[in-house]
Motif scaffolding. Sequence first.
Motif, PDB file in Angstrom:
ATOM      1  N   SER A  47      51.934  84.098 -17.659  1.00 32.62           N
ATOM      2  CA  SER A  47      51.894  83.469 -16.340  1.00 32.62           C
ATOM      3  C   SER A  47      51.490  81.998 -16.361  1.00 32.62           C
ATOM      4  CB  SER A  47      50.945  84.241 -15.423  1.00 32.62           C
ATOM      5  OG  SER A  47      49.622  84.200 -15.909  1.00 32.62           O
ATOM      6  N   ARG A  48      50.717  81.587 -17.338  1.00 25.81           N
ATOM      7  CA  ARG A  48      50.172  80.238 -17.313  1.00 25.81           C
ATOM      8  C   ARG A  48      51.208  79.114 -17.390  1.00 25.81           C
ATOM      9  NH1 ARG A  48      44.394  80.676 -20.521  1.00 25.81           N
ATOM     10  NH2 ARG A  48      43.221  81.339 -18.674  1.00 25.81           N
ATOM     11  N   PHE A  51      52.251  78.320 -13.988  1.00 23.22           N
ATOM     12  CA  PHE A  51      51.202  77.645 -13.224  1.00 23.22           C
ATOM     13  C   PHE A  51      51.277  76.143 -13.481  1.00 23.22           C
ATOM     14  CE2 PHE A  51      46.842  75.843 -13.646  1.00 23.22           C
ATOM     15  CZ  PHE A  51      46.568  75.722 -12.291  1.00 23.22           C
ATOM     16  N   GLY A  55      53.170  76.821  -9.943  1.00 21.17           N
ATOM     17  CA  GLY A  55      52.777  78.108  -9.388  1.00 21.17           C
ATOM     18  C   GLY A  55      51.292  78.180  -9.097  1.00 21.17           C
ATOM     19  N   ASP A  56      50.897  79.215  -8.398  1.00 21.08           N
ATOM     20  CA  ASP A  56      49.492  79.463  -8.113  1.00 21.08           C
ATOM     21  C   ASP A  56      48.935  80.385  -9.185  1.00 21.08           C
ATOM     22  OD1 ASP A  56      47.333  81.412  -6.823  1.00 21.08           O
ATOM     23  OD2 ASP A  56      47.268  79.508  -5.734  1.00 21.08           O
ATOM     24  N   SER A  57      47.887  79.951  -9.857  1.00 19.18           N
ATOM     25  CA  SER A  57      47.363  80.667 -11.017  1.00 19.18           C
ATOM     26  C   SER A  57      46.974  82.099 -10.702  1.00 19.18           C
ATOM     27  CB  SER A  57      46.153  79.917 -11.586  1.00 19.18           C
ATOM     28  OG  SER A  57      45.634  80.583 -12.717  1.00 19.18           O
ATOM     29  N   GLU A  58      46.166  82.293  -9.629  1.00 18.55           N
ATOM     30  CA  GLU A  58      45.696  83.628  -9.297  1.00 18.55           C
ATOM     31  C   GLU A  58      46.839  84.535  -8.868  1.00 18.55           C
ATOM     32  OE1 GLU A  58      42.731  85.004  -9.747  1.00 18.55           O
ATOM     33  OE2 GLU A  58      42.198  83.131 -10.746  1.00 18.55           O
ATOM     34  N   LEU A  60      50.029  84.329  -9.680  1.00 17.45           N
ATOM     35  CA  LEU A  60      50.871  84.659 -10.820  1.00 17.45           C
ATOM     36  C   LEU A  60      50.204  85.701 -11.712  1.00 17.45           C
ATOM     37  CD1 LEU A  60      52.210  81.109 -11.748  1.00 17.45           C
ATOM     38  CD2 LEU A  60      53.552  83.012 -10.845  1.00 17.45           C
ATOM     39  N   THR A  61      48.891  85.550 -11.915  1.00 14.27           N
ATOM     40  CA  THR A  61      48.181  86.519 -12.748  1.00 14.27           C
ATOM     41  C   THR A  61      48.228  87.902 -12.111  1.00 14.27           C
ATOM     42  OG1 THR A  61      46.686  84.816 -13.614  1.00 14.27           O
ATOM     43  CG2 THR A  61      45.969  87.104 -13.799  1.00 14.27           C
ATOM     44  N   ARG A 198      48.587  69.604 -15.973  1.00 11.24           N
ATOM     45  CA  ARG A 198      49.517  70.100 -14.963  1.00 11.24           C
ATOM     46  C   ARG A 198      50.203  68.946 -14.232  1.00 11.24           C
ATOM     47  NH1 ARG A 198      48.256  73.761  -9.613  1.00 11.24           N
ATOM     48  NH2 ARG A 198      50.221  74.904  -9.588  1.00 11.24           N
TER      49      ARG A 198
END
Length: 213
Positions: A47-48, A51, A55-58, A60-61, A198
């Motif tokens: 997922s990272r 991000f 993307g949104d980290s949380e 996507l995780t 990022r």
Amino acid sequence: MYNMEENDDTILERMPDEALCDLAASGNRMAEETLVIRYNRLVRTCSRPFFLVGGDSEDLTQEGMVGLIKAVREYDAAKEASFRTFAERCIRSRLYSVLRASAREKHIPLNQSVSLDTPCFDSNSYTSGTNNLAQRDPEDELIDREHTAALLSGVRKQLSELEAKILGYYLDGLSCREIAETVGRSPKSVDNAVQRIRRKVAQHILSGDFSKS
């Protein structure tokens, strides 16, 4: 082979993936939880990269975890080569579906999505349209490696030595605390570096300059 009357946690931790899947399929929630914990880092690794490109980290995780749980519940050893391979495919498929939907709705940067697989940044993909965020064909992946290699080459030129190290560890699924311990910095410092990386990745994508020179 395994005496489940002993310490269940210890026994489960020693069991191979396929045996845990069998137990999970029979309704053993502890076996399912053991696999989820075991492959938590794989979810972060998958997922990272997305991000980093918007993307949104949380979110996507969490979506990656949905893909992992799907893999645990649907794995069939008679059909699949290994659980890890199947799990990674399910996780990535879930992420691509979410990204495709997000790109349509609001996340314009995801229209140019990059998959930076770790640890050697090979078997990657770069796409220039939301329609290509669906499940990838292996031949497409091979073709797209050149695009990703060019992107990484350009981004690396913009990173400090510390940022380059942190990027490698970050894409390999390490937590900010683990990276901080490895590079001798505070977790906050690592998080700040990730945010800088990022921004640099986003700027490089938007510039459209993927020259290897």
